[in-house]
Design a protein around this motif. Structure first.
Motif, PDB file in Angstrom:
ATOM      1  N   ALA A 195       4.016   0.950  13.460  1.00 57.46           N
ATOM      2  CA  ALA A 195       3.576   0.990  12.061  1.00 57.46           C
ATOM      3  C   ALA A 195       2.348   1.869  11.855  1.00 57.46           C
ATOM      4  O   ALA A 195       1.892   2.036  10.718  1.00 57.46           O
ATOM      5  N   ARG A 196       1.806   2.423  12.935  1.00 62.12           N
ATOM      6  CA  ARG A 196       0.657   3.314  12.803  1.00 62.12           C
ATOM      7  C   ARG A 196       1.055   4.552  12.004  1.00 62.12           C
ATOM      8  O   ARG A 196       2.127   5.143  12.230  1.00 62.12           O
ATOM      9  N   LYS A 197       0.205   4.944  11.087  1.00 59.31           N
ATOM     10  CA  LYS A 197       0.527   6.062  10.210  1.00 59.31           C
ATOM     11  C   LYS A 197      -0.117   7.356  10.707  1.00 59.31           C
ATOM     12  O   LYS A 197      -1.198   7.339  11.303  1.00 59.31           O
ATOM     13  N   PRO A 198       0.539   8.492  10.460  1.00 63.82           N
ATOM     14  CA  PRO A 198      -0.007   9.791  10.858  1.00 63.82           C
ATOM     15  C   PRO A 198      -1.109  10.225   9.891  1.00 63.82           C
ATOM     16  O   PRO A 198      -1.306   9.594   8.837  1.00 63.82           O
ATOM     17  N   PRO A 199      -1.836  11.296  10.228  1.00 67.19           N
ATOM     18  CA  PRO A 199      -2.825  11.820   9.279  1.00 67.19           C
ATOM     19  C   PRO A 199      -2.175  12.136   7.939  1.00 67.19           C
ATOM     20  O   PRO A 199      -0.986  12.459   7.882  1.00 67.19           O
ATOM     21  N   PRO A 200      -2.919  12.032   6.854  1.00 68.85           N
ATOM     22  CA  PRO A 200      -2.341  12.247   5.516  1.00 68.85           C
ATOM     23  C   PRO A 200      -1.824  13.661   5.323  1.00 68.85           C
ATOM     24  O   PRO A 200      -2.419  14.623   5.797  1.00 68.85           O
ATOM     25  N   TYR A 203       0.860  -1.187   0.000  1.00 73.48           N
ATOM     26  CA  TYR A 203       0.000   0.000   0.000  1.00 73.48           C
ATOM     27  C   TYR A 203       0.892   1.230   0.000  1.00 73.48           C
ATOM     28  O   TYR A 203       2.107   1.147  -0.171  1.00 73.48           O
ATOM     29  N   PHE A 204       0.297   2.374   0.224  1.00 80.22           N
ATOM     30  CA  PHE A 204       1.044   3.626   0.317  1.00 80.22           C
ATOM     31  C   PHE A 204       1.549   3.809   1.754  1.00 80.22           C
ATOM     32  O   PHE A 204       1.050   3.171   2.679  1.00 80.22           O
ATOM     33  N   ASN A 205       2.505   4.694   1.914  1.00 75.81           N
ATOM     34  CA  ASN A 205       3.024   5.007   3.246  1.00 75.81           C
ATOM     35  C   ASN A 205       2.096   6.029   3.913  1.00 75.81           C
ATOM     36  O   ASN A 205       2.437   7.185   4.128  1.00 75.81           O
ATOM     37  N   GLY A 206       0.902   5.564   4.195  1.00 76.02           N
ATOM     38  CA  GLY A 206      -0.126   6.402   4.791  1.00 76.02           C
ATOM     39  C   GLY A 206      -1.314   5.545   5.176  1.00 76.02           C
ATOM     40  O   GLY A 206      -1.313   4.329   4.972  1.00 76.02           O
ATOM     41  N   GLU A 236      -5.006   1.148   6.843  1.00 79.24           N
ATOM     42  CA  GLU A 236      -4.748   1.430   8.254  1.00 79.24           C
ATOM     43  C   GLU A 236      -5.538   0.503   9.183  1.00 79.24           C
ATOM     44  O   GLU A 236      -5.017   0.055  10.209  1.00 79.24           O
ATOM     45  N   SER A 237      -6.769   0.184   8.816  1.00 80.88           N
ATOM     46  CA  SER A 237      -7.549  -0.741   9.651  1.00 80.88           C
ATOM     47  C   SER A 237      -6.929  -2.126   9.679  1.00 80.88           C
ATOM     48  O   SER A 237      -7.036  -2.842  10.682  1.00 80.88           O
ATOM     49  N   VAL A 238      -6.277  -2.512   8.583  1.00 79.83           N
ATOM     50  CA  VAL A 238      -5.571  -3.792   8.548  1.00 79.83           C
ATOM     51  C   VAL A 238      -4.388  -3.756   9.501  1.00 79.83           C
ATOM     52  O   VAL A 238      -4.157  -4.705  10.270  1.00 79.83           O
ATOM     53  N   ARG A 239      -3.636  -2.674   9.470  1.00 86.23           N
ATOM     54  CA  ARG A 239      -2.504  -2.523  10.398  1.00 86.23           C
ATOM     55  C   ARG A 239      -2.990  -2.596  11.849  1.00 86.23           C
ATOM     56  O   ARG A 239      -2.385  -3.264  12.682  1.00 86.23           O
ATOM     57  N   TRP A 240      -4.073  -1.896  12.130  1.00 86.00           N
ATOM     58  CA  TRP A 240      -4.635  -1.894  13.483  1.00 86.00           C
ATOM     59  C   TRP A 240      -5.001  -3.304  13.914  1.00 86.00           C
ATOM     60  O   TRP A 240      -4.692  -3.726  15.041  1.00 86.00           O
ATOM     61  N   LEU A 241      -5.678  -4.043  13.043  1.00 81.34           N
ATOM     62  CA  LEU A 241      -6.167  -5.372  13.425  1.00 81.34           C
ATOM     63  C   LEU A 241      -5.017  -6.352  13.618  1.00 81.34           C
ATOM     64  O   LEU A 241      -5.013  -7.142  14.572  1.00 81.34           O
ATOM     65  N   LEU A 242      -4.029  -6.304  12.740  1.00 81.26           N
ATOM     66  CA  LEU A 242      -2.855  -7.166  12.904  1.00 81.26           C
ATOM     67  C   LEU A 242      -2.117  -6.812  14.192  1.00 81.26           C
ATOM     68  O   LEU A 242      -1.691  -7.696  14.942  1.00 81.26           O
ATOM     69  N   ALA A 243      -1.980  -5.522  14.451  1.00 85.08           N
ATOM     70  CA  ALA A 243      -1.291  -5.091  15.672  1.00 85.08           C
ATOM     71  C   ALA A 243      -2.042  -5.557  16.915  1.00 85.08           C
ATOM     72  O   ALA A 243      -1.441  -6.047  17.878  1.00 85.08           O
ATOM     73  N   ALA A 244      -3.365  -5.428  16.905  1.00 85.31           N
ATOM     74  CA  ALA A 244      -4.166  -5.858  18.041  1.00 85.31           C
ATOM     75  C   ALA A 244      -4.021  -7.353  18.284  1.00 85.31           C
ATOM     76  O   ALA A 244      -4.061  -7.820  19.429  1.00 85.31           O
ATOM     77  N   LEU A 293     -10.527   7.663  17.487  1.00 85.57           N
ATOM     78  CA  LEU A 293      -9.253   8.392  17.564  1.00 85.57           C
ATOM     79  C   LEU A 293      -9.054   9.273  16.332  1.00 85.57           C
ATOM     80  O   LEU A 293      -8.555  10.408  16.444  1.00 85.57           O
ATOM     81  N   MET A 294      -9.430   8.776  15.168  1.00 81.48           N
ATOM     82  CA  MET A 294      -9.334   9.584  13.946  1.00 81.48           C
ATOM     83  C   MET A 294     -10.218  10.820  14.048  1.00 81.48           C
ATOM     84  O   MET A 294      -9.812  11.928  13.665  1.00 81.48           O
TER      85      MET A 294
END
Length: 223
Positions: A201-206, A9-12, A17-25, A163-164
């Motif tokens: 790996a959490r990304k900041p706002p675009p 994906y992109f660096n954002g 982002e929801s995939v990153r969140w779920l894997l991290a959780a 949070l968003m």
């Protein structure tokens, strides 16, 4: 194909982002391949990795997973974040889709013409406070979790969505005490606490770089 989970994906944030969140959780480590050039996207297309000619793409368990909901459902099912039966799964899906509807509106904000942005911001805030948050608040009235007695993908997505929204509307949870308590308890979970730390790996706002990259890589969508 790598045995480790790999995200393309992109660096954002965006839909990944929801995939990153779920894997991290779930406590799952993953690698990321950031798309920065149109040629990378075209190579994925030519290699047959993108079933519907779009990202996100997640490689795991020998699969090339596309379509956000399919990816999230697979992760949730594999890591026991999808309830104990079909009825719980249906409830989890409903709450998760509600959170996703909110996040979709926020994800699109950077791509909206400036003259229309305030109208969209008002729309997001109004729907969050009048349509979505009351549902989540009610679900949390007598429970730490949205569905059943254990963590599910619905909890992770609602945390991410709130949070968003707070990044844009800092006081938006002021009249929703159950959601505030929910946030606090979710943030205390070890895997989520780790994901919220700097350097994760959490990304900041675009920002403008992210927007420019997305438009260049997916130029066919912005003609």
């Amino acid at each position: 194909m790598s045995r480790k989970v790999v995200l393309y994906y992109f660096n954002g944030r965006g839909k990944m982002e929801s995939v990153r969140w779920l894997l991290a959780a779930a406590g799952v480590e993953f690698d990321e391949v950031f798309l920065t050039k149109r040629e990378q996207f075209e190579k994925l297309l030519n290699d047959g990795a993108l079933m519907f000619q779009q990202v996100p793409l997640v490689e795991m368990d020998g699969l090339q997973l596309v379509q956000s909901r399919a990816i999230l459902n697979y992760i949730a099912g594999k890591y026991n974040l999808y309830g104990k039966d079909l009825k719980e799964r249906a409830m989890i899906d409903m709450y998760a889709e509600g959170a996703n509807d909110l996040m979709e509106m926020i994800i699109m904000l950077p791509f909206i013409p400036p003259e229309n942005k305030q109208k969209q911001l008002d729309n997001v805030e109004g729907k969050a406070k009048e349509r979505f948050f009351p549902v989540f608040e009610k679900a949390l009235a007598n429970s730490q979790f949205l569905v059943g007695n254990q963590l599910s993908r619905a909890d992770v997505h609602v945390l991410e969505a709130t949070l968003m929204l707070q990044e844009v509307f800092p006081t938006i949870l002021s009249t929703f005490p159950k959601l505030q308590a929910f946030q606090a308890s979710m943030k205390a979970l070890p895997t989520i606490s780790k994901f919220l730390q700097p350097g994760s790996a959490r990304k900041p706002p675009p920002d403008e770089v992210y927007i420019k990259t997305v438009k260049e890589v997916l130029s066919h969508m912005f003609k």
